[in-house]
Design a protein around this motif. Structure first.
Motif, PDB file in Angstrom:
ATOM      1  N   THR A   1      11.210  -9.521  37.077  1.00 38.43           N
ATOM      2  CA  THR A   1      10.414 -10.451  36.295  1.00 38.43           C
ATOM      3  C   THR A   1       9.672 -11.495  37.059  1.00 38.43           C
ATOM      4  O   THR A   1      10.296 -11.894  38.322  1.00 38.43           O
ATOM      5  N   PRO A   2       8.477 -11.745  36.933  1.00 32.52           N
ATOM      6  CA  PRO A   2       7.685 -11.140  35.621  1.00 32.52           C
ATOM      7  C   PRO A   2       6.882 -10.267  35.674  1.00 32.52           C
ATOM      8  O   PRO A   2       6.148  -9.625  34.983  1.00 32.52           O
TER       9      PRO A   2
ATOM     10  N   GLN B   1      14.635  -6.140  34.903  1.00 33.56           N
ATOM     11  CA  GLN B   1      15.059  -7.407  34.878  1.00 33.56           C
ATOM     12  C   GLN B   1      15.166  -8.212  36.166  1.00 33.56           C
ATOM     13  O   GLN B   1      14.933  -9.327  36.390  1.00 33.56           O
TER      14      GLN B   1
ATOM     15  N   ARG C   1      12.323 -20.348  31.873  1.00 34.56           N
ATOM     16  CA  ARG C   1      12.917 -20.729  30.727  1.00 34.56           C
ATOM     17  C   ARG C   1      13.922 -19.879  30.780  1.00 34.56           C
ATOM     18  O   ARG C   1      15.190 -20.080  29.873  1.00 34.56           O
ATOM     19  N   GLN C   2      13.894 -18.309  30.568  1.00 33.30           N
ATOM     20  CA  GLN C   2      14.741 -17.519  30.626  1.00 33.30           C
ATOM     21  C   GLN C   2      16.131 -17.723  31.521  1.00 33.30           C
ATOM     22  O   GLN C   2      17.224 -17.293  31.204  1.00 33.30           O
ATOM     23  N   ARG C   3      15.748 -17.832  32.862  1.00 30.67           N
ATOM     24  CA  ARG C   3      16.817 -17.970  33.656  1.00 30.67           C
ATOM     25  C   ARG C   3      17.544 -19.384  33.529  1.00 30.67           C
ATOM     26  O   ARG C   3      18.931 -19.212  33.866  1.00 30.67           O
TER      27      ARG C   3
ATOM     28  N   PRO D   1      18.123 -21.770  30.900  1.00 28.29           N
ATOM     29  CA  PRO D   1      17.424 -22.271  29.503  1.00 28.29           C
ATOM     30  C   PRO D   1      18.026 -23.715  29.193  1.00 28.29           C
ATOM     31  O   PRO D   1      17.660 -24.341  28.206  1.00 28.29           O
TER      32      PRO D   1
ATOM     33  N   THR E   1       6.476 -19.765  33.804  1.00 28.40           N
ATOM     34  CA  THR E   1       7.166 -20.738  32.746  1.00 28.40           C
ATOM     35  C   THR E   1       8.147 -19.998  31.901  1.00 28.40           C
ATOM     36  O   THR E   1       9.368 -20.379  31.608  1.00 28.40           O
ATOM     37  N   GLU E   2       7.765 -18.730  31.515  1.00 28.89           N
ATOM     38  CA  GLU E   2       8.645 -18.103  30.284  1.00 28.89           C
ATOM     39  C   GLU E   2       9.841 -17.525  31.205  1.00 28.89           C
ATOM     40  O   GLU E   2      10.914 -17.533  30.898  1.00 28.89           O
ATOM     41  N   ALA E   3       9.713 -17.118  32.658  1.00 21.13           N
ATOM     42  CA  ALA E   3      10.833 -16.386  33.293  1.00 21.13           C
ATOM     43  C   ALA E   3      11.563 -17.624  33.765  1.00 21.13           C
ATOM     44  O   ALA E   3      13.002 -17.453  33.535  1.00 21.13           O
TER      45      ALA E   3
ATOM     46  N   ARG F   1      18.077 -22.117  41.191  1.00 23.06           N
ATOM     47  CA  ARG F   1      19.652 -22.047  40.262  1.00 23.06           C
ATOM     48  C   ARG F   1      20.590 -22.475  40.849  1.00 23.06           C
ATOM     49  O   ARG F   1      21.400 -23.337  40.245  1.00 23.06           O
TER      50      ARG F   1
END
Length: 409
Positions: free
Chosen positions: A356-357, A353, A57-59, A61, A53-55, A33
């Protein structure tokens, strides 16, 4: 710059990309980040074995993601990176062209003569773009083969000597980002429960700030540092290993003000020794993220992440969950336990939250009888943890056995 999230083999990938692509390895979500906030990250390359990958993509985007399955394909990444540059340049060119020119390019200008029928009509100098393409960038989608989850038990994730597992021995890691979360208390009850059920359990205390042997009534113990015996029985004779009345074997940590952290070599040697003779190995880890975690993580079959939902610990909990994810652990390997005196569902929702994950497996209530009587008297802990213990140690309740074998002809 491309950010690389890799389970193993990052050095080889950097050697392939040297002089071709600007790639930087990222080991924590907080670090990723920070790089994204600077504006220099053009894309993120994620190893599919991590399962984050999904985590990611959420952090973040706003940054495109490329997921790959080893071996690393440099040519495919170069094509994806070139596609990103082409789209960015197209967006920049469209933003610099006046709106009137873009909307009227399909109409011929009066001063341009009409071409003969045998010739192709001239192409407009600027292609019209859809409104959705001008307003927002399109995230590229890269088709990849089916991803198989990486198994951290069967393969080692670090560039050290490979692990040879001769027997399927559960190795439980007691982990927490900060001290005082109840890690040793929960670990003592876990080991004691397995020992009472007939398992040969070995507890290796790697935390020098707290001795788990004291919960079993042991106050004095020999220093295990540098010991290189050939068996657990030899460790008992040398005083390095303590034996409880339940048959539990304990390797205590060195209690000395000069000792800050135990040696990773000693920890790895004790784990290999116990894997040969014991049925269950329990590792009481130090708080935070240390070299000992990197040494024993390839042997681990289950991580018990004990957290306390206090306000001053939320940032550490999230950072520790990110480090576990980037180390190559699958979500099914890590089980989180919230240690709290009362069951508050708002805390459980908030912890999802920050973890995650990973998900919260159970809420462990605090038992005041432990402080009054000492030792292992946490009935509430046993009630909350019993389903997890029976699953990990492959225990079947007596009721289930009666239902299974009680069928009459």
């Amino acid at each position: 710059m491309l950010a690389l999230l890799c389970a193993s083999g990052a050095e080889g990938i950097l050697e392939q990309c040297d002089g071709i692509l600007d790639v930087r390895v990222v080991t924590a979500m907080s670090e990723l980040r920070r790089y994204v906030a600077t504006g220099y990250v053009e894309g993120i390359v994620v190893d599919a074995r991590l399962g984050v990958t999904e985590a990611v993509r959420q952090r973040v985007p706003q940054v495109p993601i490329y997921e790959f399955t080893p071996p690393f394909d440099l040519a495919a990444v170069m094509r994806w990176e070139e596609q990103l540059r082409t789209q960015r340049s197209a967006l920049l060119d469209s933003s610099s062209v006046p709106e009137a020119t873009v909307t009227k390019t399909s109409e011929p200008a009066p001063s341009v003569p009409t071409p003969p029928a045998s010739e192709d009509p001239p192409q407009p100098s600027v292609q019209p773009m859809a409104a959705s393409q001008v307003e927002r960038p399109v995230t590229p989608t890269v088709s990849e083969p089916s991803v198989t989850h990486y198994n951290p038990v069967e393969a080692r994730r670090h560039t050290t000597v490979p692990v040879v597992r001769r027997r399927a021995v559960p190795v439980l890691m007691l982990d927490s980002p900060k001290g005082g979360a109840g890690r040793s208390t929960l670990g003592a009850h876990t080991a004691y429960y397995a020992a009472l059920k007939g398992k040969r359990v070995a507890v290796i205390d790697l935390d020098v700030n707290g001795d788990i042997a004291q919960k079993f009534g042991f106050t004095d113990a020999q220093d295990v540092r540098g010991w290189r015996g050939g068996s657990v029985d030899e460790a008992v004779r040398d005083g390095v290993c303590l034996v409880h009345e339940s048959g539990l074997h304990i390797f205590p940590s060195p209690q000395s003000p000069e000792v800050v952290l135990q040696s990773p070599d000693d920890a790895e040697y004790l784990v290999n020794l116990c894997l040969e003779e014991m049925d269950v190995v329990l590792l009481d880890m130090p708080q935070g993220w240390t070299p000992i975690h990197q040494a024993v993580l390839p042997y681990t079959t289950k991580v018990m992440l004990v957290v306390n939902p206090a306000v001053d610990q939320l940032a550490r909990i999230q950072e520790h969950a990110d480090k576990l994810a980037f180390s190559g652990l699958d979500a099914s390997v890590v089980s989180a336990f919230v240690n709290k005196s009362k069951r508050v569902r708002a805390d459980e929702r908030a912890m999802r939250q920050y973890l995650t994950p990973y998900t919260v497996r159970a809420v462990v209530p605090f038992d005041p009888t432990i402080d009054k009587r000492g030792g292992l008297n946490g009935k509430r802990i046993v009630q909350a943890m019993k389903p997890f213990w029976d699953e990990v140690f492959d225990f079947v309740s007596p009721k289930a056995k009666r239902r299974w074998f009680g069928v009459r002809a």
